[in-house]
Design a protein around this motif. Structure first.
Motif, PDB file in Angstrom:
ATOM      1  N   ALA A   1      -2.536   2.252  -4.416  1.00 23.50           N
ATOM      2  CA  ALA A   1      -3.364   3.143  -3.590  1.00 23.50           C
ATOM      3  C   ALA A   1      -4.446   2.358  -2.859  1.00 23.50           C
ATOM      4  CB  ALA A   1      -4.002   4.211  -4.482  1.00 23.50           C
ATOM      5  N   ARG A   2      -4.780   2.843  -1.663  1.00 23.62           N
ATOM      6  CA  ARG A   2      -5.859   2.276  -0.842  1.00 23.62           C
ATOM      7  C   ARG A   2      -5.754   0.745  -0.730  1.00 23.62           C
ATOM      8  NH1 ARG A   2      -7.970   6.164  -3.875  1.00 23.62           N
ATOM      9  NH2 ARG A   2      -8.829   4.731  -5.423  1.00 23.62           N
TER      10      ARG A   2
ATOM     11  N   PRO B   1       3.927   0.274  -5.565  1.00 21.03           N
ATOM     12  CA  PRO B   1       2.887   0.862  -4.707  1.00 21.03           C
ATOM     13  C   PRO B   1       1.489   0.707  -5.301  1.00 21.03           C
ATOM     14  CG  PRO B   1       4.217   2.583  -5.764  1.00 21.03           C
ATOM     15  CD  PRO B   1       4.703   1.279  -6.287  1.00 21.03           C
TER      16      PRO B   1
ATOM     17  N   GLY C   1       0.823  -1.210   0.000  1.00 20.88           N
ATOM     18  CA  GLY C   1       0.000   0.000   0.000  1.00 20.88           C
ATOM     19  C   GLY C   1       0.855   1.257   0.000  1.00 20.88           C
ATOM     20  N   GLU C   2       0.384   2.274  -0.738  1.00 23.77           N
ATOM     21  CA  GLU C   2       1.108   3.552  -0.835  1.00 23.77           C
ATOM     22  C   GLU C   2       1.370   4.177   0.535  1.00 23.77           C
ATOM     23  OE1 GLU C   2      -1.078   6.171  -3.342  1.00 23.77           O
ATOM     24  OE2 GLU C   2      -0.034   5.545  -5.176  1.00 23.77           O
ATOM     25  N   GLN C   3       0.356   4.112   1.394  1.00 23.96           N
ATOM     26  CA  GLN C   3       0.470   4.754   2.707  1.00 23.96           C
ATOM     27  C   GLN C   3       1.623   4.153   3.523  1.00 23.96           C
ATOM     28  OE1 GLN C   3      -3.157   4.771   4.993  1.00 23.96           O
ATOM     29  NE2 GLN C   3      -2.190   5.734   6.762  1.00 23.96           N
ATOM     30  N   LEU C   4       1.740   2.803   3.531  1.00 21.26           N
ATOM     31  CA  LEU C   4       2.806   2.130   4.274  1.00 21.26           C
ATOM     32  C   LEU C   4       4.174   2.471   3.683  1.00 21.26           C
ATOM     33  CD1 LEU C   4       3.505   0.071   6.544  1.00 21.26           C
ATOM     34  CD2 LEU C   4       3.385  -1.723   4.816  1.00 21.26           C
TER      35      LEU C   4
ATOM     36  N   ASP D   1      -4.039  -2.430   1.803  1.00 23.12           N
ATOM     37  CA  ASP D   1      -3.458  -2.662   3.133  1.00 23.12           C
ATOM     38  C   ASP D   1      -3.037  -4.125   3.298  1.00 23.12           C
ATOM     39  OD1 ASP D   1      -2.604  -1.853   5.630  1.00 23.12           O
ATOM     40  OD2 ASP D   1      -4.484  -2.398   6.604  1.00 23.12           O
TER      41      ASP D   1
ATOM     42  N   ARG E   1       5.013   5.216   2.129  1.00 24.33           N
ATOM     43  CA  ARG E   1       5.359   6.593   2.544  1.00 24.33           C
ATOM     44  C   ARG E   1       5.762   6.634   4.021  1.00 24.33           C
ATOM     45  NH1 ARG E   1       0.872   8.303  -0.454  1.00 24.33           N
ATOM     46  NH2 ARG E   1      -0.348   8.459   1.469  1.00 24.33           N
ATOM     47  N   GLN E   2       4.958   5.962   4.842  1.00 22.15           N
ATOM     48  CA  GLN E   2       5.188   5.987   6.295  1.00 22.15           C
ATOM     49  C   GLN E   2       6.553   5.409   6.665  1.00 22.15           C
ATOM     50  OE1 GLN E   2       2.007   3.956   8.382  1.00 22.15           O
ATOM     51  NE2 GLN E   2       3.103   3.994  10.310  1.00 22.15           N
TER      52      GLN E   2
END
Length: 455
Positions: free
Chosen positions: A56-57, A54, A24-27, A59, A29-30
């Motif tokens: 998006a959206r 990556p 996931g993109e969020q992970l 998990d 980046r984090q």
């Protein structure tokens, strides 16, 4: 670096490049994971260069069928992921290997016989925490330490090829198997090559434990007088000091072969020997005759001679206590459970295999003849003794232990004594549980494995 629990999706052929994994993109980046850049993927001893794509959206984690096969991963696995920036490594795991004595491939419903339920419970506990577990026997070990054949549980039990684990948990029930050159070589290799951890790595014997703990001021107070039994002089000396003396096989288990010696009125000596069907009683006119009868046994069995204790009783049956002490999520010793064990009617030892029965500590203490003022403090004192003994064993015996079964006794004055330390505590000594539930003792094994592997 923290770890995150993710569902693994195994993609059909041609839907994903074999060297790509999707996160996931969020992970990304984090954790500042470099995307579309060569990284190292690690899973136990398995290593492969991969590229992170990556999405998006999203998990979870997506990998190709070919990569999953190389890693020995089953569909719908739940694993933890962590990123090691200094080595640009994405690590999946932890991977835990459980070494057991035997398997029965012709019985796929119960491939491990009586411990199958325990193994299934361990699988459930691992899935719950995002840990991948497999089970193997000495016969599964081949010439290559980086992979082995092992049992995993998906939709039923199956055998597949897996990498060497991050953590190995020794549940072998035979010294002979444990000492096999192939087993010892494999474990030495995985520790040195892959940094694998291996706990409960050896059986303990009684002489080793009592000699080591005798030098520890914190626990010496719990030790009955105990020596390696070598001669008539040691028998004569101990029988002169104590009305009851025990001979315990140095490498015995389940109470097998324990001999209780006591002096009778008139100068005769009586022995009670723990046998499978009950207790064998014999009387000797002198200590010399008794020793003579033992000389044959001493050629094949080493004994520890130990001060006899006047244990608390329930209905004239002796009671002792089994403490299960395990290392926890932070690597510290913790008392998981203590149960009371009352000897069966035909036995003087309390093992369940000898007809003993279980009860809670509180129940056993309340039914004993100890003074009321002493009873209230017993549970806390038993826990303290078990912890101190575990720490003593850990500090003075050069081996890695993650759990110990510690047998304690209370004499009629309320004093606590150590009877035995077992590095392979039986999982059958615990109270049966409902289907799907996970005992604290099983959960603790998984948490300690996570601690060791850094997940």
């Amino acid at each position: 670096m923290p770890s995150k629990k993710l569902k693994v999706q195994i993609m059909s052929p041609n839907l994903l490049e074999n060297d790509d994994i999707v996160l996931g993109e969020q992970l990304i980046r984090q954790w500042k994971i470099p995307a579309n850049y060569p990284l190292q993927l690690a899973f136990g001893s398995f290593r492969q260069t991969i590229r992170v794509v990556p999405l998006a959206r999203f998990d979870g984690i997506r990998i190709s069928q070919e990569l999953a096969q190389k890693m020995g991963l089953l569909p719908r696995s739940i694993l933890r992921l962590t990123f090691r920036p200094h080595s640009t490594t994405l690590q999946l795991g932890p991977l835990v290997g459980v070494l057991i004595s035997r398997d029965i491939p012709s019985s796929p419903e119960r491939p491990f016989g009586p411990i199958t339920l325990f193994c299934r419970e361990l699988v459930n506990a691992c899935q719950h925490q995002g840990v991948y577990v497999y089970f193997f026997t000495p016969s599964h070990i081949g010439s290559n330490s980086s992979t082995l054949s092992a049992w995993v549980y998906g939709d039923g039990w199956k055998q597949i090829q897996v990498p060497a684990a991050d953590v190995f948990y020794n549940r072998l029930t035979s010294r002979k198997l444990e000492n096999k050159p192939s087993v010892q070589h494999f474990l030495k290799e995985v520790k040195s090559r892959y940094g694998s951890h291996y706990f409960n790595e050896k059986f303990l014997d009684k002489t080793e434990v009592f000699d080591a703990l005798g030098n520890d001021a914190a626990v010496a107070k719990y030790l009955p007088e105990s020596h390696h039994f070598k001669s008539f002089l040691s028998l004569k000396t101990m029988c002169a000091k104590y009305p009851i003396v025990f001979l315990k096989p140095v490498r015995g288990s389940l109470g097998k072969g324990i001999i209780r010696i006591s002096k009778m009125e008139g100068g005769n000596y009586q022995t009670l020997t723990a046998k499978v069907g009950g207790t064998q009683r014999q009387v000797y006119p002198s200590l010399a005759k008794l020793f003579s009868s033992l000389s044959g046994k001493m050629k094949t069995t080493r004994y520890q001679i130990q001060q006899g204790l006047t244990l608390i009783e329930i209905n004239r049956r002796p009671v002792d206590f089994r403490a299960l002490v395990q290392k926890n999520r932070t690597g510290k010793w913790n008392v998981t459970s203590i149960v009371a064990r009352t000897a069966g009617s035909q036995h003087f030892v309390s093992n369940l295999a000898r007809g003993g029965s279980l009860s809670t500590v509180k129940e056993a203490i309340s039914r004993s003849s100890l003074p009321a003022g002493v009873k209230a403090k017993i549970p806390l004192r038993l826990r303290k003794a078990a912890l101190e003994i575990a720490e003593g064993v850990d500090g003075r015996i050069p081996a890695h232990f993650g759990e110990l079964g510690i047998d304690l006794a209370l004499d009629s004055s309320g004093r606590i004594w150590l009877l035995e330390v077992n590095s392979k505590p039986s999982k059958n000594d615990n109270t049966p549980i409902g289907a799907g539930k996970i005992r604290p003792s099983v959960k603790q094994v998984v948490e300690y494995s996570r601690y060791l592997s850094g997940f």
